[in-house]
Design a protein around this motif. Structure first.
Motif, PDB file in Angstrom:
ATOM      1  N   LEU A  93       0.834  -1.194   0.000  1.00  0.00           N
ATOM      2  CA  LEU A  93       0.000   0.000   0.000  1.00  0.00           C
ATOM      3  C   LEU A  93       0.873   1.249   0.000  1.00  0.00           C
ATOM      4  O   LEU A  93       1.961   1.269   0.605  1.00  0.00           O
ATOM      5  CB  LEU A  93      -0.900   0.038   1.235  1.00  0.00           C
ATOM      6  CG  LEU A  93      -1.973  -1.035   1.383  1.00  0.00           C
ATOM      7  CD1 LEU A  93      -2.615  -0.924   2.761  1.00  0.00           C
ATOM      8  CD2 LEU A  93      -3.019  -0.917   0.296  1.00  0.00           C
ATOM      9  N   ALA A  94       0.370   2.290  -0.662  1.00  0.00           N
ATOM     10  CA  ALA A  94       0.993   3.606  -0.589  1.00  0.00           C
ATOM     11  C   ALA A  94       0.241   4.422   0.458  1.00  0.00           C
ATOM     12  O   ALA A  94      -0.990   4.517   0.411  1.00  0.00           O
ATOM     13  CB  ALA A  94       0.938   4.296  -1.946  1.00  0.00           C
ATOM     14  N   VAL A  95       0.964   5.003   1.412  1.00  0.00           N
ATOM     15  CA  VAL A  95       0.350   5.739   2.514  1.00  0.00           C
ATOM     16  C   VAL A  95       1.174   6.992   2.792  1.00  0.00           C
ATOM     17  O   VAL A  95       2.294   7.149   2.302  1.00  0.00           O
ATOM     18  CB  VAL A  95       0.273   4.873   3.799  1.00  0.00           C
ATOM     19  CG1 VAL A  95      -0.528   3.612   3.561  1.00  0.00           C
ATOM     20  CG2 VAL A  95       1.680   4.517   4.283  1.00  0.00           C
ATOM     21  N   ASP A  96       0.597   7.863   3.603  1.00  0.00           N
ATOM     22  CA  ASP A  96       1.358   9.001   4.119  1.00  0.00           C
ATOM     23  C   ASP A  96       2.003   8.569   5.429  1.00  0.00           C
ATOM     24  O   ASP A  96       1.304   8.102   6.338  1.00  0.00           O
ATOM     25  CB  ASP A  96       0.438  10.194   4.367  1.00  0.00           C
ATOM     26  CG  ASP A  96       1.200  11.381   4.934  1.00  0.00           C
ATOM     27  OD1 ASP A  96       1.260  11.506   6.180  1.00  0.00           O
ATOM     28  OD2 ASP A  96       1.724  12.174   4.129  1.00  0.00           O
ATOM     29  N   PRO A  97       3.331   8.658   5.567  1.00  0.00           N
ATOM     30  CA  PRO A  97       4.002   8.130   6.763  1.00  0.00           C
ATOM     31  C   PRO A  97       3.431   8.646   8.081  1.00  0.00           C
ATOM     32  O   PRO A  97       3.113   7.851   8.972  1.00  0.00           O
ATOM     33  CB  PRO A  97       5.460   8.576   6.568  1.00  0.00           C
ATOM     34  CG  PRO A  97       5.621   8.683   5.096  1.00  0.00           C
ATOM     35  CD  PRO A  97       4.296   9.179   4.581  1.00  0.00           C
ATOM     36  N   ALA A  98       3.301   9.963   8.211  1.00  0.00           N
ATOM     37  CA  ALA A  98       2.821  10.527   9.479  1.00  0.00           C
ATOM     38  C   ALA A  98       1.376  10.134   9.748  1.00  0.00           C
ATOM     39  O   ALA A  98       1.012   9.757  10.872  1.00  0.00           O
ATOM     40  CB  ALA A  98       2.976  12.043   9.471  1.00  0.00           C
ATOM     41  N   ASP A  99       0.531  10.212   8.718  1.00  0.00           N
ATOM     42  CA  ASP A  99      -0.882   9.861   8.896  1.00  0.00           C
ATOM     43  C   ASP A  99      -1.044   8.384   9.234  1.00  0.00           C
ATOM     44  O   ASP A  99      -1.872   8.021  10.078  1.00  0.00           O
ATOM     45  CB  ASP A  99      -1.665  10.187   7.624  1.00  0.00           C
ATOM     46  CG  ASP A  99      -1.824  11.689   7.421  1.00  0.00           C
ATOM     47  OD1 ASP A  99      -1.570  12.439   8.376  1.00  0.00           O
ATOM     48  OD2 ASP A  99      -2.190  12.095   6.303  1.00  0.00           O
ATOM     49  N   PHE A 100      -0.267   7.532   8.583  1.00  0.00           N
ATOM     50  CA  PHE A 100      -0.399   6.100   8.846  1.00  0.00           C
ATOM     51  C   PHE A 100      -0.050   5.779  10.290  1.00  0.00           C
ATOM     52  O   PHE A 100      -0.745   5.009  10.954  1.00  0.00           O
ATOM     53  CB  PHE A 100       0.502   5.312   7.903  1.00  0.00           C
ATOM     54  CG  PHE A 100       0.468   3.823   8.151  1.00  0.00           C
ATOM     55  CD1 PHE A 100      -0.570   3.049   7.656  1.00  0.00           C
ATOM     56  CD2 PHE A 100       1.472   3.203   8.889  1.00  0.00           C
ATOM     57  CE1 PHE A 100      -0.610   1.675   7.901  1.00  0.00           C
ATOM     58  CE2 PHE A 100       1.432   1.845   9.131  1.00  0.00           C
ATOM     59  CZ  PHE A 100       0.392   1.084   8.624  1.00  0.00           C
ATOM     60  N   ALA A 101       1.014   6.368  10.792  1.00  0.00           N
ATOM     61  CA  ALA A 101       1.409   6.118  12.179  1.00  0.00           C
ATOM     62  C   ALA A 101       0.337   6.593  13.150  1.00  0.00           C
ATOM     63  O   ALA A 101       0.077   5.951  14.171  1.00  0.00           O
ATOM     64  CB  ALA A 101       2.742   6.810  12.464  1.00  0.00           C
ATOM     65  N   ALA A 102      -0.324   7.727  12.828  1.00  0.00           N
ATOM     66  CA  ALA A 102      -1.354   8.258  13.715  1.00  0.00           C
ATOM     67  C   ALA A 102      -2.659   7.484  13.623  1.00  0.00           C
ATOM     68  O   ALA A 102      -3.391   7.348  14.608  1.00  0.00           O
ATOM     69  CB  ALA A 102      -1.602   9.729  13.390  1.00  0.00           C
ATOM     70  N   MET A 103      -2.970   6.957  12.437  1.00  0.00           N
ATOM     71  CA  MET A 103      -4.249   6.287  12.210  1.00  0.00           C
ATOM     72  C   MET A 103      -4.242   4.822  12.630  1.00  0.00           C
ATOM     73  O   MET A 103      -5.295   4.219  12.770  1.00  0.00           O
ATOM     74  CB  MET A 103      -4.621   6.372  10.728  1.00  0.00           C
ATOM     75  CG  MET A 103      -4.890   7.783  10.241  1.00  0.00           C
ATOM     76  SD  MET A 103      -6.443   8.441  10.860  1.00  0.00           S
ATOM     77  CE  MET A 103      -7.604   7.453   9.924  1.00  0.00           C
ATOM     78  N   THR A 104      -3.091   4.230  12.809  1.00  0.00           N
ATOM     79  CA  THR A 104      -3.007   2.804  13.144  1.00  0.00           C
ATOM     80  C   THR A 104      -2.229   2.618  14.442  1.00  0.00           C
ATOM     81  O   THR A 104      -1.047   2.264  14.421  1.00  0.00           O
ATOM     82  CB  THR A 104      -2.340   2.022  12.007  1.00  0.00           C
ATOM     83  OG1 THR A 104      -1.074   2.635  11.698  1.00  0.00           O
ATOM     84  CG2 THR A 104      -3.207   2.012  10.761  1.00  0.00           C
ATOM     85  N   PRO A 105      -2.864   2.852  15.582  1.00  0.00           N
ATOM     86  CA  PRO A 105      -2.153   2.707  16.862  1.00  0.00           C
ATOM     87  C   PRO A 105      -1.739   1.272  17.150  1.00  0.00           C
ATOM     88  O   PRO A 105      -0.885   1.045  18.003  1.00  0.00           O
ATOM     89  CB  PRO A 105      -3.191   3.207  17.882  1.00  0.00           C
ATOM     90  CG  PRO A 105      -4.516   3.008  17.215  1.00  0.00           C
ATOM     91  CD  PRO A 105      -4.261   3.266  15.759  1.00  0.00           C
ATOM     92  N   GLY A 106      -2.322   0.314  16.457  1.00  0.00           N
ATOM     93  CA  GLY A 106      -1.949  -1.075  16.665  1.00  0.00           C
ATOM     94  C   GLY A 106      -0.635  -1.445  16.010  1.00  0.00           C
ATOM     95  O   GLY A 106      -0.157  -2.571  16.166  1.00  0.00           O
ATOM     96  N   VAL A 107      -0.036  -0.512  15.269  1.00  0.00           N
ATOM     97  CA  VAL A 107       1.241  -0.755  14.606  1.00  0.00           C
ATOM     98  C   VAL A 107       2.314   0.117  15.243  1.00  0.00           C
ATOM     99  O   VAL A 107       2.120   1.330  15.419  1.00  0.00           O
ATOM    100  CB  VAL A 107       1.141  -0.460  13.087  1.00  0.00           C
ATOM    101  CG1 VAL A 107       2.511  -0.475  12.436  1.00  0.00           C
ATOM    102  CG2 VAL A 107       0.227  -1.477  12.425  1.00  0.00           C
ATOM    103  N   TYR A 108       3.441  -0.486  15.582  1.00  0.00           N
ATOM    104  CA  TYR A 108       4.531   0.269  16.196  1.00  0.00           C
ATOM    105  C   TYR A 108       5.646   0.463  15.178  1.00  0.00           C
ATOM    106  O   TYR A 108       6.178  -0.498  14.609  1.00  0.00           O
ATOM    107  CB  TYR A 108       5.084  -0.456  17.421  1.00  0.00           C
ATOM    108  CG  TYR A 108       6.338   0.191  17.966  1.00  0.00           C
ATOM    109  CD1 TYR A 108       6.266   1.379  18.698  1.00  0.00           C
ATOM    110  CD2 TYR A 108       7.587  -0.364  17.716  1.00  0.00           C
ATOM    111  CE1 TYR A 108       7.410   1.982  19.187  1.00  0.00           C
ATOM    112  CE2 TYR A 108       8.738   0.236  18.204  1.00  0.00           C
ATOM    113  CZ  TYR A 108       8.641   1.411  18.939  1.00  0.00           C
ATOM    114  OH  TYR A 108       9.778   2.008  19.399  1.00  0.00           O
ATOM    115  N   ILE A 109       5.992   1.720  14.919  1.00  0.00           N
ATOM    116  CA  ILE A 109       7.116   2.074  14.057  1.00  0.00           C
ATOM    117  C   ILE A 109       8.107   2.861  14.889  1.00  0.00           C
ATOM    118  O   ILE A 109       7.741   3.857  15.532  1.00  0.00           O
ATOM    119  CB  ILE A 109       6.668   2.907  12.839  1.00  0.00           C
ATOM    120  CG1 ILE A 109       5.615   2.151  12.030  1.00  0.00           C
ATOM    121  CG2 ILE A 109       7.860   3.255  11.945  1.00  0.00           C
ATOM    122  CD1 ILE A 109       5.071   2.946  10.853  1.00  0.00           C
TER     123      ILE A 109
END
Length: 372
Positions: A93-109
């Motif tokens: 998937l193509a995503v926005d890095p900052a938005d993806f991190a904020a929208m998916t709290p179940g994922v840790y980066i």
């Protein structure tokens, strides 16, 4: 049952197979009905009303963010990348890095990985399980081939730099995604910037239904109308474009149980007929009709009920093993406790009914009137 062990083994195996299929169908039905309740959803997905495979203009993101109940919006674009072997599927998937991190709290980066991702336009983040599958390490250059997007240089082969590896905080998220940057895809692909779908996080989940209707009303007369649904409903709707699998699965499950009942009842009845003389001896020795019924019912429960329980256990193990691997395609895939309870009740009920049917066969043979 030992008088004809081959028949008993095949009947037992048939019952096990039937309840194993019931487990699989129940898990699939749970996945297809995942998220069907619109109220109380904190995440809404907005996609093209015509089909999920059609895209939306990238500028819709700003219009969605303007709604009062929308706290954040992030775009997701299906990339469809293949790494060497097309049969080894993983979601890219193509995503926005900052938005993806904020929208998916179940994922840790990791913070350092996220910072580097925002600096490297051709950078990519992958899940830990996917990295382990291919032996990828940070700094590796990875080439993916896709038929969904063509690079401006005319090639369908895209090259990325692996800048980080994410981990899932819970099993609701898989570790098999390949994530690239949306702005990199938009800037280097042929054609206008498009997004597969937008996910909006709501301020008030209880207003999810009203917000979804408002969003769709905003774009109803536009060249690309939308349909807004909870995440799980969007996946289920995609599957239902092809068929009403819920009704199909219910019909198939009913047919399987019907055939299983016929096989089990027939096996128990045949076993009773073969032992008519033995029941005469039992009666002569002083056994009462209840004792004969208990014997027949116990054998039927072992044959049908035991086979059903074994099939359910195997099914639960198989579904549990598959759950994490297919979570991106079928969120909500699980063999729930209620389905397990239903399966156990059906198995025990069929076993008891087979025992009653066999006992009636004993009555029809008139063994209770014989004393030797």
């Amino acid at each position: 049952m030992q008088r004809n062990s081959t028949r008993s083994i095949f009947t037992f195996a048939s019952v096990v197979s039937a309840f194993l299929l019931f487990s699989a169908f129940s898990a699939l039905r749970s996945a297809l009905s995942f998220g069907l309740n619109l109220e109380g959803e904190s995440l809404l997905r907005t996609s093209n009303a015509v089909s999920i495979v059609e895209s939306l203009p990238e500028h819709y993101e700003q219009e969605l963010a303007a709604f009062d109940n929308v706290a954040a919006v992030s775009g997701f674009t299906w990339f469809g990348g293949v790494y060497k072997d097309p049969s080894e599927f993983f979601l890219s998937l193509a995503v926005d890095p900052a938005d993806f991190a904020a929208m998916t709290p179940g994922v840790y980066i990791d913070t350092a990985d996220l910072a580097e991702w925002t600096e490297v336009r051709s950078g990519a983040i992958v899940g830990r399980a996917l990295a382990e599958r291919y032996g990828w390490r940070r700094g590796d250059r990875i080439s993916l081939t896709t038929q969904a997007h063509r690079h401006r240089n005319g090639s369908r082969v895209w090259s990325f730099v692996l800048v980080g590896i994410y981990r899932a905080r819970d099993k609701a998220y898989s570790e098999t995604k390949f994530l690239l940057r949306q702005d990199y895809l938009s800037a280097t692909t042929i054609g206008p910037p498009m997004v597969s779908w937008f996910t909006a996080r709501l301020r008030d989940p209880e207003m999810a239904a009203d917000t979804a209707r408002s969003i769709d009303a905003r774009f109803v007369n536009s060249p690309t109308p939308t349909i807004t649904q909870p995440e799980g409903v969007a996946v289920a709707s995609f599957v239902r474009q092809f068929a009403d699998f819920g009704a199909i699965l219910n019909s198939v499950a009913g047919t399987i149980f019907g055939i299983t009942a016929l096989l089990g009842f027939s096996a128990v009845a045949e076993s009773v007929r073969e032992r008519a003389r033995e029941f005469v001896v039992f009666r002569a020795l002083g056994f009462r009709p209840f004792h004969v019924f208990a014997l027949v019912a116990t054998e039927a429960l072992l044959l049908i009920g035991g086979g059903g329980l074994l099939g359910l256990c195997i099914g639960a193990v198989v579904v549990g093993a598959l759950e994490q691997n297919v979570i991106e395609l079928l969120p909500g895939l699980s063999f729930r406790g209620t389905e397990l309870a239903v399966g156990i009740c059906v198995a025990v009920t069929l076993g008891l009914l087979a025992g009653v049917y066999g006992w009636l066969g004993v009555n029809r043979s008139h063994v209770y009137d014989r004393q030797g």
